[in-house]
Design an enzyme around this catalytic site. Structure first.
Site, short mmCIF file in Angstrom:
data_model
loop_
_atom_site.label_atom_id
_atom_site.label_comp_id
_atom_site.label_asym_id
_atom_site.label_seq_id
_atom_site.Cartn_x
_atom_site.Cartn_y
_atom_site.Cartn_z
N HIS A 1 0.59 -6.82 17.77
CA HIS A 1 -0.47 -7.83 17.81
C HIS A 1 -1.01 -7.88 19.23
CE1 HIS A 1 2.70 -10.48 19.35
NE2 HIS A 1 3.39 -10.18 18.26
N LYS B 1 0.83 -1.21 0.00
CA LYS B 1 0.00 0.00 0.00
C LYS B 1 0.86 1.25 0.00
CE LYS B 1 -3.82 -2.39 2.20
NZ LYS B 1 -4.52 -2.66 3.45
#
Length: 119
Positions: free
Chosen positions: A103, A54
């Site tokens: 995470h 991206k």
């Protein structure tokens, strides 16, 4: 100057199911040195690779095997670019890539900033 930014988030349970259902994804998505990591670390690396794409503005010239998430000597995450990908990134005016990964709470997330000289 910032040339691009990218962010991606991965649901850990969904990622685990996909890898369990299709073990060949490990070899397709990750380099040999990445494959032995725990599932939450793999999910964060997958998010990092997606965020990298991206930040580049697209996947032209990008192979999953040509972008590897590595740790610096200080332990900071970054990328090792292999093959012609390093040349492709430089041709886009990108001199450095910055990566942050996390995470927690069932998700993995990564953020990438592509930086280069003034255009």
């Amino acid at each position: 100057m910032i040339k691009g930014i990218g962010v991606d988030i991965v649901d850990l349970a969904r990622f685990n199911r996909a890898i369990t259902r299709t073990p060949a994804l490990l070899a397709r998505l990750f380099t040999e040195s990445e494959r032995g990591l725990p599932m939450h670390s793999l999910a964060a690396r997958f998010a990092a690779k997606e965020a990298f794409i991206k930040a580049l503005g697209g996947s032209d010239g990008v192979s999953w095997q040509n972008v590897e998430v590595v740790a610096s000597a200080a332990g900071d995450p970054g990328f090792a670019l292999h093959g012609v990908l390093a040349e492709s990134v430089a041709a886009r005016g990108i001199a450095s890539l910055h990566l942050s990964m996390t995470h927690d709470a069932g998700v993995a997330c990564a953020f990438v900033v592509a930086e280069g000289g003034a255009s």
